[in-house]
Design an enzyme around this catalytic site. Structure first.
Site, PDB file in Angstrom:
ATOM      1  N   LYS A 177      27.769  67.576  26.367  1.00 31.47           N
ATOM      2  CA  LYS A 177      27.023  65.981  26.371  1.00 31.47           C
ATOM      3  C   LYS A 177      27.118  65.554  27.624  1.00 31.47           C
ATOM      4  CE  LYS A 177      28.497  62.003  26.332  1.00 31.47           C
ATOM      5  NZ  LYS A 177      27.488  61.367  26.905  1.00 31.47           N
ATOM      6  N   GLY A 230      34.967  63.639  34.470  1.00 27.27           N
ATOM      7  CA  GLY A 230      34.594  62.205  34.567  1.00 27.27           C
ATOM      8  C   GLY A 230      35.821  61.293  34.931  1.00 27.27           C
ATOM      9  N   GLU A 233      40.466  57.044  33.453  1.00 24.34           N
ATOM     10  CA  GLU A 233      40.490  56.455  32.289  1.00 24.34           C
ATOM     11  C   GLU A 233      39.847  57.049  30.874  1.00 24.34           C
ATOM     12  OE1 GLU A 233      37.974  52.985  32.908  1.00 24.34           O
ATOM     13  OE2 GLU A 233      38.555  52.314  30.788  1.00 24.34           O
ATOM     14  N   GLY A 235      39.449  60.220  30.662  1.00 25.15           N
ATOM     15  CA  GLY A 235      40.221  61.535  30.380  1.00 25.15           C
ATOM     16  C   GLY A 235      41.445  61.399  29.376  1.00 25.15           C
ATOM     17  N   GLU A 252      38.911  67.292  34.685  1.00 21.06           N
ATOM     18  CA  GLU A 252      38.526  66.965  36.135  1.00 21.06           C
ATOM     19  C   GLU A 252      38.310  65.601  36.448  1.00 21.06           C
ATOM     20  OE1 GLU A 252      37.035  71.385  37.494  1.00 21.06           O
ATOM     21  OE2 GLU A 252      35.682  69.614  37.545  1.00 21.06           O
ATOM     22  N   CYS A 286      33.917  62.943  43.704  1.00 20.95           N
ATOM     23  CA  CYS A 286      35.653  62.647  43.526  1.00 20.95           C
ATOM     24  C   CYS A 286      36.275  63.061  44.670  1.00 20.95           C
ATOM     25  CB  CYS A 286      35.865  63.453  42.299  1.00 20.95           C
ATOM     26  SG  CYS A 286      35.147  65.197  42.351  1.00 20.95           S
ATOM     27  N   GLU A 383      39.975  54.037  42.876  1.00 15.94           N
ATOM     28  CA  GLU A 383      38.751  55.003  43.083  1.00 15.94           C
ATOM     29  C   GLU A 383      37.492  54.091  43.056  1.00 15.94           C
ATOM     30  OE1 GLU A 383      36.874  57.728  40.243  1.00 15.94           O
ATOM     31  OE2 GLU A 383      36.977  59.089  41.919  1.00 15.94           O
TER      32      GLU A 383
HETATM   33  P1  NAD Z   1      32.794  58.810  32.807  1.00 11.16           P
HETATM   34  O1  NAD Z   1      34.350  58.951  32.650  1.00 11.16           O
HETATM   35  O2  NAD Z   1      32.569  57.230  32.671  1.00 11.16           O
HETATM   36  O3  NAD Z   1      32.005  59.549  31.998  1.00 11.16           O
HETATM   37  C1  NAD Z   1      31.787  60.783  31.889  1.00 11.16           C
HETATM   38  C2  NAD Z   1      31.356  61.272  30.702  1.00 11.16           C
HETATM   39  O4  NAD Z   1      32.240  60.998  29.506  1.00 11.16           O
HETATM   40  C3  NAD Z   1      29.966  60.931  30.229  1.00 11.16           C
HETATM   41  O5  NAD Z   1      29.092  62.015  29.893  1.00 11.16           O
HETATM   42  C4  NAD Z   1      30.256  59.752  29.442  1.00 11.16           C
HETATM   43  O6  NAD Z   1      29.231  59.480  28.381  1.00 11.16           O
HETATM   44  C5  NAD Z   1      31.388  60.469  28.481  1.00 11.16           C
HETATM   45  N1  NAD Z   1      32.239  59.432  28.062  1.00 11.16           N
HETATM   46  C6  NAD Z   1      32.541  58.184  28.333  1.00 11.16           C
HETATM   47  N2  NAD Z   1      33.302  57.737  27.275  1.00 11.16           N
HETATM   48  C7  NAD Z   1      33.646  58.680  26.565  1.00 11.16           C
HETATM   49  C8  NAD Z   1      34.498  58.658  25.449  1.00 11.16           C
HETATM   50  N3  NAD Z   1      35.358  57.399  24.830  1.00 11.16           N
HETATM   51  N4  NAD Z   1      34.755  59.590  24.628  1.00 11.16           N
HETATM   52  C9  NAD Z   1      33.720  60.892  25.088  1.00 11.16           C
HETATM   53  N5  NAD Z   1      33.176  60.872  26.026  1.00 11.16           N
HETATM   54  C10 NAD Z   1      32.950  59.545  26.795  1.00 11.16           C
HETATM   55  O7  NAD Z   1      32.731  58.858  34.407  1.00 11.16           O
HETATM   56  P2  NAD Z   1      31.080  58.835  35.090  1.00 11.16           P
HETATM   57  O8  NAD Z   1      31.301  57.697  35.588  1.00 11.16           O
HETATM   58  O9  NAD Z   1      30.031  59.718  34.493  1.00 11.16           O
HETATM   59  O10 NAD Z   1      31.616  59.957  36.366  1.00 11.16           O
HETATM   60  C11 NAD Z   1      32.254  59.526  37.432  1.00 11.16           C
HETATM   61  C12 NAD Z   1      33.822  59.923  37.465  1.00 11.16           C
HETATM   62  O11 NAD Z   1      33.689  61.285  37.372  1.00 11.16           O
HETATM   63  C13 NAD Z   1      34.618  59.634  38.519  1.00 11.16           C
HETATM   64  O12 NAD Z   1      35.599  58.982  38.262  1.00 11.16           O
HETATM   65  C14 NAD Z   1      34.669  60.741  39.600  1.00 11.16           C
HETATM   66  O13 NAD Z   1      35.593  60.981  40.456  1.00 11.16           O
HETATM   67  C15 NAD Z   1      34.859  61.887  38.258  1.00 11.16           C
HETATM   68  N6  NAD Z   1      34.393  63.291  38.744  1.00 11.16           N
HETATM   69  C16 NAD Z   1      35.455  64.047  38.679  1.00 11.16           C
HETATM   70  C17 NAD Z   1      35.122  65.399  39.322  1.00 11.16           C
HETATM   71  C18 NAD Z   1      36.154  66.277  39.682  1.00 11.16           C
HETATM   72  O14 NAD Z   1      35.907  67.461  39.921  1.00 11.16           O
HETATM   73  N7  NAD Z   1      37.476  65.998  39.486  1.00 11.16           N
HETATM   74  C19 NAD Z   1      33.798  65.887  39.583  1.00 11.16           C
HETATM   75  C20 NAD Z   1      32.819  64.887  39.295  1.00 11.16           C
HETATM   76  C21 NAD Z   1      32.901  63.685  39.053  1.00 11.16           C
END
Ligand code: NAD
Length: 495
Positions: A177, A230, A233, A235, A252, A286, A383
């Site tokens: 997804k 992602g 929160e 996570g 991650e 990130c 962040e």
């Molecule tokens: P996000 O957490 O908002 O969304 C990530 C994914 O999760 C999306 O596909 C979203 O639709 C899905 N999602 C959101 N809520 C959900 C739920 N309740 N249940 C299941 N799926 C859900 O993150 P984002 O805004 O897309 O990305 C930015 C974040 O990602 C930043 O915090 C960044 O640090 C992190 N990130 C981390 C790494 C790493 O390697 N540690 C790499 C890239 C991005």
């Protein structure tokens, strides 16, 4: 780019069931560039069923590592041949510069896949051996099963490689997804996997909001593992959703990387590293350097040189090969980033550079520097995920290590010094999963990308990354052939 994209379920391209689509917006122009079918509840179930069947019945999970590896090598070659197309689409959907996608993201992805294809043939473990007199033991590594790969918008394709391709390379099947803002290159990948002959059901793509489609997938009883990249929160929410069936959860999450410059550092090198570390991926990475801790003896020299270099950063159309910085991903994300700039100033920080929207069209924001002496301020702690950096002065080694560690995150950190003893000590003392010395950014495919603290759990890349998608199994063979083994008397009967 196509006008409309379908979902990929069980090897078939399927349209929206109820006629609902998600618009994909080019953040540089604010215009709609395509639309993608939004998955219904039935389609989420169908994708999970397909992955379940493909895993349970094979052939993918039962193939030899060489067979799977050969297919992935073909995929890598195909992506390499289409590098410019992938790079352009990735730039258009995410706002990343074409300079970055064509010279880094896509070539790196090709290397990641080739590395995974080779590594999946090369698992190592304990030798078959008589660890007790009457039996011999060894270790199997088995795929986990159906993996839900939920990925973010900031590295749309790379995160699918790190999560979903890593998972299938060792025999799992996946339902991906992608983030709703950036699903296109994930669907292009599905089409290329189909073209190189991936069996149906192994790789499925559903698109939709995290709060509905994402949640349904993450808590699905037939899913064995959640591989998520992602925000911290979300996570935490996925850990909760996974707990009902005790799924394996690999996370991650967010970061807030410190960038520590000691007074013996090569200041010009540190400044070059600071601009790149902060600016890579438009400041939406990130591991971006976001907290610059600079020794008081070189503070002014460093800051002046940093501002000098920032004035040279070219902001503009991400498809222009001379542009260094594109727009942020969306209007709402830019507003969120701007709200942090306001908070920083309200908290007493000094806005030293940037902070404005350079153009009236597109979600652009200037790189922004805020000087502060308050390590507990919101802009130092949280962040921001945009090009907003804090600069702080320090005096002593212990003081700076304490401040650098004083966040909930633990992803990346860098130290700039010519003193090798201090550099090694800092790699021990910094509670971050990657520490760069006199550099900020590189992660070769052979090295892990792990997390400390609330930046997540598990790892991507390297042997550690692939092991993440396997169970270990102890296999024991009796070699005595005895009817009663020598230890049975401990349970019943006599010796
Ligand atoms: P996000 O957490 O908002 O969304 C990530 C994914 O999760 C999306 O596909 C979203 O639709 C899905 N999602 C959101 N809520 C959900 C739920 N309740 N249940 C299941 N799926 C859900 O993150 P984002 O805004 O897309 O990305 C930015 C974040 O990602 C930043 O915090 C960044 O640090 C992190 N990130 C981390 C790494 C790493 O390697 N540690 C790499 C890239 C991005």
């Amino acid at each position: 780019m196509e006008k409309k994209y379908k979902l990929y379920i069980n090897g078939v391209w399927v349209d929206s069931e109820d006629g609902s689509y998600i618009d994909v917006i080019n953040p540089a122009t604010e215009e709609k560039i395509t639309e993608v079918a939004r998955a219904s509840q039935n389609q989420v179930d169908a994708a999970v069923d397909a992955a379940r069947d493909a895993f349970d019945k094979g052939p993918w999970s039962r193939m030899t590592p060489a067979e799977r590896s050969n297919l992935l090598l073909k995929l890598a070659e195909r992506i390499e041949n289409k590098l410019q197309e992938y790079a352009k689409v990735e730039s258009m959907i995410s706002g990343k510069t074409i300079k970055q996608t064509s010279n880094y993201d896509i070539p790196y992805i090709v290397d990641n896949i080739r590395y995974m294809a080779g590594l999946a043939r090369n698992f190592e473990g304990k030798a078959l051996k008589e660890y007790v007199p009457e039996g011999a033991s060894t270790i199997r590594r088995d795929p986990i099963g159906v993996v839900a790969a939920i990925t973010p918008w900031n590295y749309p394709l790379m995160e699918v490689i790190w999560r979903a391709i890593a998972a299938i390379s060792v025999g799992n099947t996946v339902v991906v997804k992608p983030a709703s803002l950036t699903p296109v290159t994930t669907l292009m990948l599905a089409s290329d996997l189909e073209a190189v002959g991936l069996p149906k059901g192994v790789f499925n793509v559903i698109v939709g909001p995290g709060s509905s489609v994402g949640e349904q997938l993450a808590k699905h009883k037939k899913v064995d593992m959640i591989a998520f990249t992602g925000s911290t929160e979300v996570g935490k929410r996925l850990m909760e959703l996974g707990s009902s069936t005790l799924k394996k959860v690999s996370l991650e999450l967010g970061g807030k990387a410190p960038f520590i410059v000691f007074d013996d550092a090569d200041v010009e090198a540190a400044v070059q590293g600071a601009v790149v570390g902060g600016l890579v991926n438009n400041g939406e990475d990130c591991a971006n350097s976001t907290r610059y801790y600079v020794h008081e003896n070189i503070y002014s020299k460093f800051l002046n040189a940093l501002l000098r270099e920032l004035r040279k950063v070219k902001i503009g159309d991400p498809l222009d090969e001379t542009v260094d910085m594109g727009p942020l991903i969306s209007q709402s994300h830019r507003e969120r980033v701007e709200s942090y700039i306001r908070k920083g100033i309200e908290e007493g920080g000094k806005l030293t550079y940037g902070g404005k929207r350079p153009f009236s069209k597109g979600f652009y924001l200037e790189p922004t520097v805020i000087e502060t002496d308050n390590n507990r301020s919101v802009i130092v702690q949280e962040e921001i995920f945009g090009p907003v950096w804090t600069v702080l002065k320090f005096k002593e080694y212990d003081e700076v290590i304490e401040k650098a560690n004083d966040v909930i995150y633990g992803l990346g950190a860098s130290v700039w010094t010519k003193d090798v003893t201090r550099a090694i000590r800092a790699t021990r003392d910094l509670r971050f999963a990657t520490v760069w010395i006199n550099e900020h950014g590189p992660v070769p495919s052979e090295m892990p990308w792990p997390s400390y603290k609330q930046s997540g759990s598990g790892s991507s890349l390297s042997t550690y990354g692939l092991e993440e998608y396997t169970y270990i199994k102890h296999v024991y063979f009796d070699i005595s052939g005895a009817t009663r083994k020598s230890w049975y008397y401990q349970v019943y009967g006599q010796k």
